[in-house]
Design a protein around this motif. Structure first.
Motif, PDB file in Angstrom:
ATOM      1  N   HIS A  41       0.817  -1.218   0.000  1.00 28.70           N
ATOM      2  CA  HIS A  41       0.000   0.000   0.000  1.00 28.70           C
ATOM      3  C   HIS A  41       0.856   1.276   0.000  1.00 28.70           C
ATOM      4  O   HIS A  41       0.534   2.228   0.715  1.00 28.70           O
ATOM      5  CB  HIS A  41      -0.919   0.007   1.219  1.00 28.70           C
ATOM      6  CG  HIS A  41      -1.806  -1.184   1.317  1.00 28.70           C
ATOM      7  ND1 HIS A  41      -3.007  -1.277   0.659  1.00 28.70           N
ATOM      8  CD2 HIS A  41      -1.654  -2.353   2.001  1.00 28.70           C
ATOM      9  CE1 HIS A  41      -3.579  -2.448   0.931  1.00 28.70           C
ATOM     10  NE2 HIS A  41      -2.775  -3.123   1.743  1.00 28.70           N
TER      11      HIS A  41
ATOM     12  N   ARG B 150      -0.875   4.651  -0.246  1.00 31.43           N
ATOM     13  CA  ARG B 150      -1.883   4.974   0.772  1.00 31.43           C
ATOM     14  C   ARG B 150      -1.256   5.488   2.063  1.00 31.43           C
ATOM     15  O   ARG B 150      -1.953   5.666   3.058  1.00 31.43           O
ATOM     16  CB  ARG B 150      -2.749   3.740   1.041  1.00 31.43           C
ATOM     17  CG  ARG B 150      -3.588   3.360  -0.175  1.00 31.43           C
ATOM     18  CD  ARG B 150      -4.364   2.086   0.013  1.00 31.43           C
ATOM     19  NE  ARG B 150      -5.246   1.873  -1.145  1.00 31.43           N
ATOM     20  CZ  ARG B 150      -5.423   0.694  -1.737  1.00 31.43           C
ATOM     21  NH1 ARG B 150      -4.790  -0.374  -1.277  1.00 31.43           N
ATOM     22  NH2 ARG B 150      -6.232   0.588  -2.772  1.00 31.43           N
ATOM     23  N   TYR B 151       0.056   5.713   2.041  1.00 31.66           N
ATOM     24  CA  TYR B 151       0.765   6.257   3.195  1.00 31.66           C
ATOM     25  C   TYR B 151       1.267   7.659   2.869  1.00 31.66           C
ATOM     26  O   TYR B 151       1.458   8.019   1.703  1.00 31.66           O
ATOM     27  CB  TYR B 151       1.956   5.377   3.568  1.00 31.66           C
ATOM     28  CG  TYR B 151       1.603   3.928   3.863  1.00 31.66           C
ATOM     29  CD1 TYR B 151       0.397   3.584   4.474  1.00 31.66           C
ATOM     30  CD2 TYR B 151       2.484   2.898   3.532  1.00 31.66           C
ATOM     31  CE1 TYR B 151       0.082   2.255   4.752  1.00 31.66           C
ATOM     32  CE2 TYR B 151       2.172   1.567   3.809  1.00 31.66           C
ATOM     33  CZ  TYR B 151       0.974   1.251   4.409  1.00 31.66           C
ATOM     34  OH  TYR B 151       0.655  -0.053   4.692  1.00 31.66           O
TER      35      TYR B 151
ATOM     36  N   HIS C 292       1.702  13.070   0.046  1.00 35.35           N
ATOM     37  CA  HIS C 292       0.507  12.455   0.605  1.00 35.35           C
ATOM     38  C   HIS C 292      -0.261  11.709  -0.487  1.00 35.35           C
ATOM     39  O   HIS C 292      -0.115  11.986  -1.682  1.00 35.35           O
ATOM     40  CB  HIS C 292      -0.424  13.518   1.204  1.00 35.35           C
ATOM     41  CG  HIS C 292       0.188  14.304   2.319  1.00 35.35           C
ATOM     42  ND1 HIS C 292       0.584  13.733   3.504  1.00 35.35           N
ATOM     43  CD2 HIS C 292       0.481  15.637   2.423  1.00 35.35           C
ATOM     44  CE1 HIS C 292       1.081  14.667   4.302  1.00 35.35           C
ATOM     45  NE2 HIS C 292       1.041  15.817   3.667  1.00 35.35           N
TER      46      HIS C 292
ATOM     47  N   SER D 116      -2.434  10.589   5.129  1.00 35.85           N
ATOM     48  CA  SER D 116      -2.730   9.260   5.651  1.00 35.85           C
ATOM     49  C   SER D 116      -2.475   9.212   7.151  1.00 35.85           C
ATOM     50  O   SER D 116      -1.638   9.959   7.672  1.00 35.85           O
ATOM     51  CB  SER D 116      -1.832   8.228   4.950  1.00 35.85           C
ATOM     52  OG  SER D 116      -1.889   6.967   5.577  1.00 35.85           O
ATOM     53  N   PRO D 117      -3.146   8.325   7.880  1.00 35.73           N
ATOM     54  CA  PRO D 117      -2.811   8.121   9.296  1.00 35.73           C
ATOM     55  C   PRO D 117      -1.447   7.488   9.488  1.00 35.73           C
ATOM     56  O   PRO D 117      -0.921   7.480  10.598  1.00 35.73           O
ATOM     57  CB  PRO D 117      -3.928   7.190   9.791  1.00 35.73           C
ATOM     58  CG  PRO D 117      -4.444   6.513   8.570  1.00 35.73           C
ATOM     59  CD  PRO D 117      -4.309   7.520   7.467  1.00 35.73           C
ATOM     60  N   VAL D 118      -0.869   6.972   8.408  1.00 31.35           N
ATOM     61  CA  VAL D 118       0.479   6.398   8.445  1.00 31.35           C
ATOM     62  C   VAL D 118       1.444   7.412   7.839  1.00 31.35           C
ATOM     63  O   VAL D 118       1.371   7.723   6.653  1.00 31.35           O
ATOM     64  CB  VAL D 118       0.557   5.079   7.657  1.00 31.35           C
ATOM     65  CG1 VAL D 118       1.971   4.505   7.717  1.00 31.35           C
ATOM     66  CG2 VAL D 118      -0.461   4.082   8.183  1.00 31.35           C
TER      67      VAL D 118
ATOM     68  N   ALA E 180      -1.217   1.505  12.768  1.00 29.03           N
ATOM     69  CA  ALA E 180      -1.894   2.415  11.835  1.00 29.03           C
ATOM     70  C   ALA E 180      -1.962   1.795  10.436  1.00 29.03           C
ATOM     71  O   ALA E 180      -2.979   1.913   9.740  1.00 29.03           O
ATOM     72  CB  ALA E 180      -1.163   3.751  11.782  1.00 29.03           C
ATOM     73  N   ALA E 181      -0.893   1.123  10.023  1.00 29.76           N
ATOM     74  CA  ALA E 181      -0.882   0.492   8.697  1.00 29.76           C
ATOM     75  C   ALA E 181      -1.863  -0.677   8.631  1.00 29.76           C
ATOM     76  O   ALA E 181      -2.496  -0.902   7.592  1.00 29.76           O
ATOM     77  CB  ALA E 181       0.530   0.017   8.360  1.00 29.76           C
TER      78      ALA E 181
ATOM     79  N   VAL F 267      -5.200   0.725   7.890  1.00 35.01           N
ATOM     80  CA  VAL F 267      -5.332   1.062   6.465  1.00 35.01           C
ATOM     81  C   VAL F 267      -5.570  -0.202   5.643  1.00 35.01           C
ATOM     82  O   VAL F 267      -6.458  -0.252   4.779  1.00 35.01           O
ATOM     83  CB  VAL F 267      -4.072   1.797   5.971  1.00 35.01           C
ATOM     84  CG1 VAL F 267      -4.079   1.921   4.443  1.00 35.01           C
ATOM     85  CG2 VAL F 267      -3.982   3.187   6.605  1.00 35.01           C
TER      86      VAL F 267
ATOM     87  N   GLN G  91      -8.999  -1.752   5.407  1.00 28.71           N
ATOM     88  CA  GLN G  91      -9.958  -1.074   4.540  1.00 28.71           C
ATOM     89  C   GLN G  91      -9.758  -1.417   3.065  1.00 28.71           C
ATOM     90  O   GLN G  91     -10.629  -1.135   2.238  1.00 28.71           O
ATOM     91  CB  GLN G  91      -9.836   0.443   4.723  1.00 28.71           C
ATOM     92  CG  GLN G  91     -10.147   0.933   6.124  1.00 28.71           C
ATOM     93  CD  GLN G  91      -9.881   2.427   6.253  1.00 28.71           C
ATOM     94  OE1 GLN G  91     -10.129   3.206   5.337  1.00 28.71           O
ATOM     95  NE2 GLN G  91      -9.373   2.835   7.406  1.00 28.71           N
ATOM     96  N   HIS G  92      -8.608  -2.012   2.734  1.00 30.03           N
ATOM     97  CA  HIS G  92      -8.264  -2.286   1.332  1.00 30.03           C
ATOM     98  C   HIS G  92      -7.728  -3.713   1.213  1.00 30.03           C
ATOM     99  O   HIS G  92      -6.519  -3.919   1.128  1.00 30.03           O
ATOM    100  CB  HIS G  92      -7.227  -1.285   0.833  1.00 30.03           C
ATOM    101  CG  HIS G  92      -7.622   0.149   0.980  1.00 30.03           C
ATOM    102  ND1 HIS G  92      -8.476   0.782   0.101  1.00 30.03           N
ATOM    103  CD2 HIS G  92      -7.302   1.070   1.930  1.00 30.03           C
ATOM    104  CE1 HIS G  92      -8.652   2.030   0.479  1.00 30.03           C
ATOM    105  NE2 HIS G  92      -7.955   2.241   1.586  1.00 30.03           N
TER     106      HIS G  92
END
Length: 348
Positions: free
Chosen positions: A133, A136-137, A169, A175-177, A235-236, A239, A242-243
């Motif tokens: 991902h 997504r980070y 981003h 991202s939260p990560v 946190a990862a 994420v 969700q995916h």
């Protein structure tokens, strides 16, 4: 192959090498434990009850901490281990060092972003798939010195900072990560995330981000002092939940060709891995390298010195740290990296 992971090396030598090369400067606890075991014939004899491939320090230490080993000095650990050996040994036999460090995406991202997209990602020995991902980070690249800004590429990314750092981003916002990485050399920092349209992995024992037991094992694989990595892992995992990403169960050499064939025809297929090939014997490493040459893929490896066939012979520079990994595209070395993604020194 790193001495600590080589099953042909004596146990005491494996633990001493782990202390001196891998743990030094990164984990005072693991350095003390490894030095202590190297000089402790009683515990060496205990560990030698395991199959050679299961005696590696990182696996045994993680299994011990999974069962509550006291973190700190060697003496309490040495007293604890024989009393709990049955549990520790059972975990060593049923588990593997499947460290799934999302921070490694920070050193992979510039190489991924430099490839023509859209991209289809395949990670071998993907564990729970957290490194699948990278888009997504969020990333914060910090320049190692004041001269780095001029030779590290012009891309600043969305939401970029100025001066001594660059931010990047995901397209839908921070991202939260957040992954921090110190960079040096002519790093081609990307202006935007790579366009990833498909992703999958291969692992002998895929871990499930929805399983509390699997996530607990991933946390045990993180070294004691690395609280930032534990927070990042959690946190990862959120994420990744969700995916969902498919991770095929099986051997990387047996499954890679079929998985490559499933990737979208219009995509550039990228096969990548970090700290994987050191756990294969020479025959299997050479077989995998041969497949990477034959298949229609771009191959990114991030491995220890002399692990990937042909890479070390092409080096024109020397890493500052003996524990550094080499990021390579095919057989061409392009950067030195810190094993958990904390730093990146571009050399190409």
């Amino acid at each position: 192959m790193r001495e600590s992971t080589d099953p042909l090396v004596a146990t005491s030598a494996r633990y001493r090498a782990f202390a001196e090369v891998e743990a030094r400067g990164l984990s005072a606890c693991y350095e003390r434990w490894a030095v202590g075991i190297a000089d402790d014939p009683q515990l060496v004899s205990l560990i030698d009850e395991l199959p050679a491939a299961k005696r590696q320090p990182n696996l045994m230490f993680s299994a011990a901490r999974f069962h509550g080993a006291p973190v700190g000095e060697y003496a309490p650990f040495a007293a604890w281990l024989p009393k709990h050996w049955a549990d520790v040994a059972a975990t060593c036999l049923t588990h593997a060092t499947q460290t799934n460090e999302p921070g490694r995406c920070a050193v992979l991202l510039p190489a991924l972003a430099a490839l023509a997209g859209p991209l289809a990602l395949i990670e071998v020995r993907a564990s729970a798939g957290l490194c699948l991902h990278p888009d997504r980070y969020s990333y914060r690249y910090r320049f190692a010195d004041s001269d780095s800004d001029s030779d590290s590429g012009s891309g600043s990314g969305s939401g970029s900072g100025g001066g001594d750092e660059r931010m990047l981003h995901p397209v839908d916002g921070p991202s939260p990560v957040l992954l921090d990485c110190v960079v040096s050399g002519p790093v081609p920092l990307p202006e935007r995330m790579p366009d990833i349209v498909w992703r999958a992995g291969i692992d002998l024992n895929p871990l499930d981000v929805h399983s509390d037991a699997d996530v607990a094992w991933l946390e045990a694989l993180i070294w004691p002092e690395h609280d930032d990595r534990r927070s990042r892992l959690r946190a990862a995992v959120a994420v990744a939940r969700q995916h969902p990403v498919e991770i095929v169960r099986g051997d990387l050499n047996d499954e890679i060709e079929a998985l490559v064939a499933r990737a979208p025809a219009e995509a550039t297929v990228v096969v990548f891995h970090t700290a994987v090939l050191a756990y294969l014997n020479e025959t299997d490493r050479n077989r995998f390298a041969g497949q990477m040459t034959r298949l229609p893929v771009r191959w990114l490896s991030n491995e220890g010195y002399s692990v990937v066939p042909g890479v070390a012979e092409r080096l024109t520079a020397t890493p500052a740290e003996s524990s550094a990994f080499i990021l390579a595209q095919g057989s061409e070395p392009i950067a030195f990296t810190q094993p958990h993604g904390r730093s990146l020194h571009w050399i190409r």
